[in-house]
Design an enzyme around this catalytic site. Structure first.
Site, mmCIF file in Angstrom:
data_model
loop_
_atom_site.group_PDB
_atom_site.id
_atom_site.type_symbol
_atom_site.label_atom_id
_atom_site.label_comp_id
_atom_site.label_asym_id
_atom_site.label_seq_id
_atom_site.Cartn_x
_atom_site.Cartn_y
_atom_site.Cartn_z
ATOM 1 C CD GLU A 63 -5.522 2.342 -3.268
ATOM 2 O OE1 GLU A 63 -6.752 2.421 -3.123
ATOM 3 O OE2 GLU A 63 -4.746 2.184 -2.319
ATOM 4 C CG HIS A 122 -1.993 1.034 1.175
ATOM 5 N ND1 HIS A 122 -1.793 2.338 1.572
ATOM 6 C CD2 HIS A 122 -3.280 0.968 0.747
ATOM 7 C CE1 HIS A 122 -2.909 3.019 1.404
ATOM 8 N NE2 HIS A 122 -3.828 2.223 0.901
#
Length: 232
Positions: free
Chosen positions: A145, A97
């Protein structure tokens, strides 16, 4: 250990470090109820100390760690052992992430370890180019993303969603693609599936909403409509 077989579309509730303890448990119970109502798969992340509770009490959720490492039993003070997660009922983990990036070597090693212990890998990528590179490692899920949109309430456009999804599928057809940054409404959820994603989900769009439970209701209802309208 065999991995959970994900059905598309699915959802991810990712409270990050916003919630823990009792408030985290309340949200998990709500998500569990919605999974039963709509018959969806849903990854639900939590702090490590809360994951065993989620696994025990929310049987319709897929308990998901927010990170994991390639550590093996033995030395490794302070690191996250894959076998310990699996023993606690964890079925999936996020990796790489933007708020906790990994080196390529550690990412590849951790994906391999997750495969050994039966934990699904959900790996994040910030661009189409990065998504292509990571797809070569064949993660179970790729989260495409844009870091610049995380927590903003603004989602990527149709062109980015379609291009990044297609780029991953061209290299690793079995990898599910999650489009997630900025998801903050049922309309966003619907559009993500409309634009070709296998899944979507949210963090601040849920936990920072005026009524997080009502937002989850709205998002699951939208996912249900998208499942009907864009069945794969």
């Amino acid at each position: 250990m065999e991995k959970h077989k994900l059905r598309s579309p699915f959802f991810v509730v990712n409270p990050k470090s916003y919630l823990y303890g009792e408030e985290l448990r309340k949200l998990a119970v709500k998500a569990d109820e919605l999974c039963e109502k709509y018959d969806f798969d849903c990854l639900f992340t939590a702090q490590l100390i809360d994951l065993a509770w989620v696994a025990e009490h929310c049987t319709h959720l897929i308990p998901c760690a927010q990170n994991m490492e390639s550590l093996r039993p033995g030395r490794g003070m302070g690191h996250i052992l894959p076998e310990a997660l699996a023993a606690a009922g964890v079925k999936a983990t996020f990796l790489n992430h933007a708020e906790n990036p990994m080196t390529v070597h550690e990412l590849a090693s951790t994906i391999a370890r997750a495969n050994e212990v039966g934990i699904l890998t959900c790996v994040c990528a910030d661009s189409v180019e990065e998504a292509k590179a990571i797809a070569e490692l064949h993660p179970d899920i790729m989260t495409c993303e844009l870091t610049s949109l995380i927590g903003t309430g603004q989602i990527a456009g149709e062109d980015y969603m379609r291009a990044s999804t297609e780029a991953v599928k061209a290299i690793s057809p079995v990898t599910k693609v999650l489009q997630a940054a900025g998801i903050s409404s049922g309309e966003n959820v619907y559009d993500a599936i409309k634009y070709g994603a296998d899944a979507t989900g949210g963090t601040s769009g849920i936990v920072a909403a005026d009524d997080p439970f009502a937002m989850l209701d709205e998002m699951f209802e939208a996912l249900d409509r998208a499942r009907t309208d864009f069945a794969k």
